[in-house]
Scaffold this active site. Structure first.
Site, mmCIF file in Angstrom:
data_model
loop_
_atom_site.group_PDB
_atom_site.id
_atom_site.type_symbol
_atom_site.label_atom_id
_atom_site.label_comp_id
_atom_site.label_asym_id
_atom_site.label_seq_id
_atom_site.Cartn_x
_atom_site.Cartn_y
_atom_site.Cartn_z
ATOM 1 N N GLU A 136 4.278 38.585 25.540
ATOM 2 C CA GLU A 136 3.031 37.921 25.366
ATOM 3 C C GLU A 136 2.995 36.586 25.886
ATOM 4 O O GLU A 136 2.342 35.977 26.786
ATOM 5 C CB GLU A 136 2.009 38.277 24.424
ATOM 6 N N ASP A 295 4.671 50.302 31.430
ATOM 7 C CA ASP A 295 3.941 50.061 32.767
ATOM 8 C C ASP A 295 4.803 48.805 33.473
ATOM 9 O O ASP A 295 5.395 49.186 34.573
ATOM 10 C CB ASP A 295 2.635 49.588 32.359
ATOM 11 N N GLU A 390 -10.620 52.783 27.850
ATOM 12 C CA GLU A 390 -9.036 52.691 27.752
ATOM 13 C C GLU A 390 -8.352 54.002 27.519
ATOM 14 O O GLU A 390 -7.282 53.890 28.096
ATOM 15 C CB GLU A 390 -9.174 52.317 26.057
ATOM 16 N N GLU A 409 -6.359 45.639 35.371
ATOM 17 C CA GLU A 409 -5.356 46.227 36.119
ATOM 18 C C GLU A 409 -5.888 47.232 37.446
ATOM 19 O O GLU A 409 -5.538 47.134 38.383
ATOM 20 C CB GLU A 409 -4.713 47.379 35.450
ATOM 21 N N THR A 495 3.058 39.858 36.037
ATOM 22 C CA THR A 495 2.054 40.866 35.660
ATOM 23 C C THR A 495 0.702 40.150 34.828
ATOM 24 O O THR A 495 -0.112 41.027 34.601
ATOM 25 C CB THR A 495 2.717 41.654 34.536
HETATM 26 C C1 DMJ Z 1 -2.463 41.448 30.553
HETATM 27 O O1 DMJ Z 1 -1.891 40.559 29.642
HETATM 28 C C2 DMJ Z 1 -1.156 41.923 31.585
HETATM 29 O O2 DMJ Z 1 -1.665 42.316 32.682
HETATM 30 C C3 DMJ Z 1 -0.021 42.722 31.159
HETATM 31 O O3 DMJ Z 1 0.597 43.040 32.033
HETATM 32 C C4 DMJ Z 1 -1.043 43.942 30.442
HETATM 33 N N1 DMJ Z 1 -1.982 43.613 29.417
HETATM 34 C C5 DMJ Z 1 -2.949 42.508 29.929
HETATM 35 C C6 DMJ Z 1 -4.021 43.131 30.422
HETATM 36 O O4 DMJ Z 1 -4.608 44.566 30.226
#
Ligand code: DMJ
Length: 722
Positions: A136, A295, A390, A409, A495
């Site tokens: 994170e 993912d 979710e 996403e 991401t």
């Molecule tokens: C974000 O912090 C990023 O997109 C991560 O890859 C997945 N979780 C959150 C959004 O859902």
């Protein structure tokens, strides 16, 4: 034929093609999304973003996040340090500010960008008493700092070989006074994260204390080994960028080693699990799929290739995607399901909203057909509920967990598809999302997560990714000419939505490009004793095409009509159980037609799809043929042979037998209208059963540097992925 005559013929063909382009390019010429309308929506999206960020700034800065319902603020939870839900992400480092930096550049707002960079320099420090999650803090903080640095860094007056002077290919945001302070911060953060990688496998521990390192000393004796593949495997983009900009190779080395430790532990059939033990490399949860826990591993395989151009990453992406196509993708080609990583058997019918990132990656990597299909059910689910749950139950076709924490996403994938197709359908999806977010979740102090998409109940939460991704991607969707969407650009979005790029050609310190390349050993693949690199690259089926829909050449080229005209569109709607209560109203509104046609795809005969090469010549042929057929109203010959039954058909047939009243309506409508249909639109008897083509060879890639000890498989302890 004389040269001049030949030139006239070429010119004539060119003019003809241009005419066809102008006549058939309906998707680009929608009167609905005129440039004025797009401008209005872009302005609304910008205002929406500013409302969210403004609330954070007014109410919560310099804390990490705003609490939108209570108009409060949230930072690291020091009273309950075990509160992972908060403390994994928030470390008291002004999170939302840093996560939002580059959006100012996308909004073309230089003054706000400059003051946000100044605030970052004066407020952000990683010398804090916070234990956070490695993944994170990397994607949100390091990613935000790196993209901010690249944009702010002034270009050197003359060409320079110093990587510190490298700046973004997007010009216009460099700050003359800027001296690389954000890069120094990112470097400091990177060094504080390095202790997490001190494991026997190279897979990092999930968490690290920014001042004190690991629990239980240097070896982290008191650390839990449990971590997820996405957390371990998707640090690449940020760590590669950091190494290439600072000339400190350690970050790229550890991220690469972690990535390949995960990849090399994949199952015999090429699937990656979602929870792994960092000490032993053994799988703690043997579920595979594209959702939570795994993912962004796939996303980073693909994007690390785009960023660096290194073949190893492309090979991982292609092998991983082939395995997903084979085992995870539903026979109708729409959903990717959770499967057991060792057998490929279906594990559950639930799919999570995180999985909605995948169509965007497919579009980026060139499988537009796959992307369109994978995106479609999510779009119908959003339309049905005004949000994305979710968890969705693909068997029951209903909500399994009704929360929507404003995730990006689906919106991100929608943006990639809008870009890749030019189809206004995707703008209509984005518009609906924009209005829903404003109507349902906007409050005085920002945007509040939906606790329940069905009841509309809100939650006191606005994660930093709302400004870093959700609303940013929404804005970009309506700003098609934004420089950050240039398809010849050198950067990729991480991401967390941060555009990063690296100096090219790669510097000599790069471990993968130079020093260790010679040392790399491709160990024997688990299943085939005769595989080689050459075999891999020439294998025709590295991205298995079994999901392709029934082939209709009229809709198969880049001049196609909107995706809403696809034969299988109504099926996607059925998957979302988007059954209007008032069919007549739907018909009146033009959202549904009793005369419509629904095709239920049932898999594909690989012998027909494998023969469809993508050479320029065949594309040209298919282009001409499709127009000839359209004009001459000829049936498409390839449709009849392209339907086949599936080895996994039981799920779909049971689902098919329980259709709703609308389906009955639809079925009767289509059967009653079928005599008027051209013959090629009717479902065909299935010629033979779908047989899985031979598996592509699996390649084991040794990580850099050194060798990772052999990994044990598997310890099947059920555990929730992060
Ligand atoms: C974000 O912090 C990023 O997109 C991560 O890859 C997945 N979780 C959150 C959004 O859902």
């Amino acid at each position: 034929m004389s040269v001049r005559l030949r030139q006239y013929v070429y010119l004539g063909v060119l003019v003809l093609l241009l005419r066809l382009l102008l006549c058939a390019g309906g998707a680009h010429a929608s009167p609905f999304y005129s440039s004025t309308r797009k401008h209005e929506l872009r302005e609304l999206a910008a205002e929406t973003w500013r409302h969210a960020y403004g609330a954070y700034k007014r109410v919560a800065f310099p804390e990490d996040e705003v609490l939108p319902l209570s108009c409060g603020k949230q930072g690291h939870d020091r009273r309950n340090t075990e509160n992972a839900g908060v403390n994994d992400v928030m470390g008291d480092y002004v999170l939302t500010l840093v996560d939002s930096l580059d959006t100012f550049a996308m909004l073309d707002d230089l003054p706000s960008f400059e003051s946000a960079i100044r605030e970052t320099i004066s407020h952000v420090s990683f010398d804090v008493d916070s234990r956070v999650q490695v993944f994170e803090v990397t994607i949100r903080m390091m990613g935000g700092l790196l993209s901010g640095h690249l944009l702010a860094n002034p270009s050197p007056p003359s060409p320079s070989t110093d990587p510190r002077s490298f700046s973004s290919s997007i010009k216009g945001f460099s700050l003359p006074w800027y001296k690389g302070e954000l890069l120094d911060l990112a470097h400091d953060l990177g060094k504080r994260l390095l202790p997490a990688f001190e494991t026997p496998t190279g897979i990092p521990f999930a968490r690290v204390h920014l001042q004190r390192g690991l629990k239980g000393g240097k070896e982290g004796k008191a650390e839990s080994g449990e971590t997820c593949s996405a957390g371990a495997g998707s640090l690449l983009l940020e760590f590669i960028t950091l190494s290439r900009l600072t000339s400190d190779p350690r970050f790229e080395q550890v991220a690469r080693r972690a990535f390949f430790a995960i990849w090399n532990a994949r199952s015999e059939i090429g699937l990656v699990g979602n929870t792994v033990d960092a000490r032993t490399g053994g799988w703690m949860h043997s579920v595979s799929g594209i959702g939570a826990g795994v993912d962004s591993f796939f996303e980073y395989a693909a994007k690390a290739y785009v960023l660096t151009g290194e073949e190893d990453y492309r090979r991982v992406w292609e092998e991983a995607y082939a395995a997903l196509q084979r085992y995870s993708r539903a026979p109708d080609g729409f959903w990717f399901r959770n499967t057991h990583m060792h057998t490929g058997a279906l594990h559950s019918l639930l799919t999570d909203s995180l999985s909605a990132f995948f169509p965007g990656v497919l579009a980026l990597m060139g499988d537009l057909e796959g992307a369109i299909k994978a995106h479609a059910p999510y779009a119908f689910i959003w339309k049905r509920f005004g949000g994305l749950p979710e968890l969705w139950d693909t068997g029951r076709r209903g909500v399994a967990h009704a929360g929507y924490p404003l995730r990006p996403e689906f919106i991100e994938s929608n943006m990639y598809l809008a870009q890749a197709t030019g189809d206004d359908y995707y703008l209509s999806v984005a518009e609906r999302i924009l209005h829903d977010l404003n109507n349902r979740t906007r409050v005085d102090c920002g945007f509040a997560a939906l606790l329940n998409i069905e009841t509309g109940e809100l939650e006191d939460k606005m994660p930093s990714f709302v400004t870093a991704e959700t609303l940013k991607y929404l804005y970009l969707t309506f700003d098609e000419r934004n420089p950050f969407l240039r398809d010849d650009s050198a950067f990729v979005f991480t991401t967390e939505g941060h555009p990063v790029e690296i100096p090219h050609p790669p510097r000599t310190h790069s471990p993968s490009q130079n020093r260790n390349r010679k040392k790399r050993v491709f160990s024997p693949p688990p299943l085939s004793s005769s595989s080689s690199t050459a075999e891999f690259t020439t294998h025709p089926n590295t991205t298995c095409a079994a999901h392709l829909p029934l082939y209709d050449s009229r809709y198969h080229h880049f001049l196609s009509l909107s995706v809403e005209r696809r034969n299988d569109w109504e099926h996607a709607r059925w998957l979302a159980a988007y059954d209007p209560e008032d069919v007549d109203e739907e018909v009146k509104e033009g959202r549904w037609s009793a005369e419509g046609w629904c095709e239920v795809p049932q898999g594909e005969d690989p012998t027909t799809t494998l023969n469809q090469t993508t050479s320029a010549l065949s594309l040209f042929q298919s282009f001409l043929l499709s127009h000839l057929r359209t004009f001459a109203r000829l049936p498409s010959p390839s449709v009849a042979s392209s339907a086949a039954s599936s080895i996994h058909s039981s799920l779909d047939s049971s689902a098919s037998s329980s259709r709703s009243s609308l389906d009955a309506h639809r079925t009767s409508a289509s059967s009653s209208s079928s005599p008027r249909m051209p013959d090629w639109r009717l479902p065909r008897p299935l010629p033979h059963r779908y047989l899985s083509p031979p598996l592509p060879p699996l390649t084991t890639i040794a990580p850099d540097p050194g060798n990772t000890p052999p990994l044990t498989l598997p310890q099947s302890t059920p555990q929730k992925a992060s």
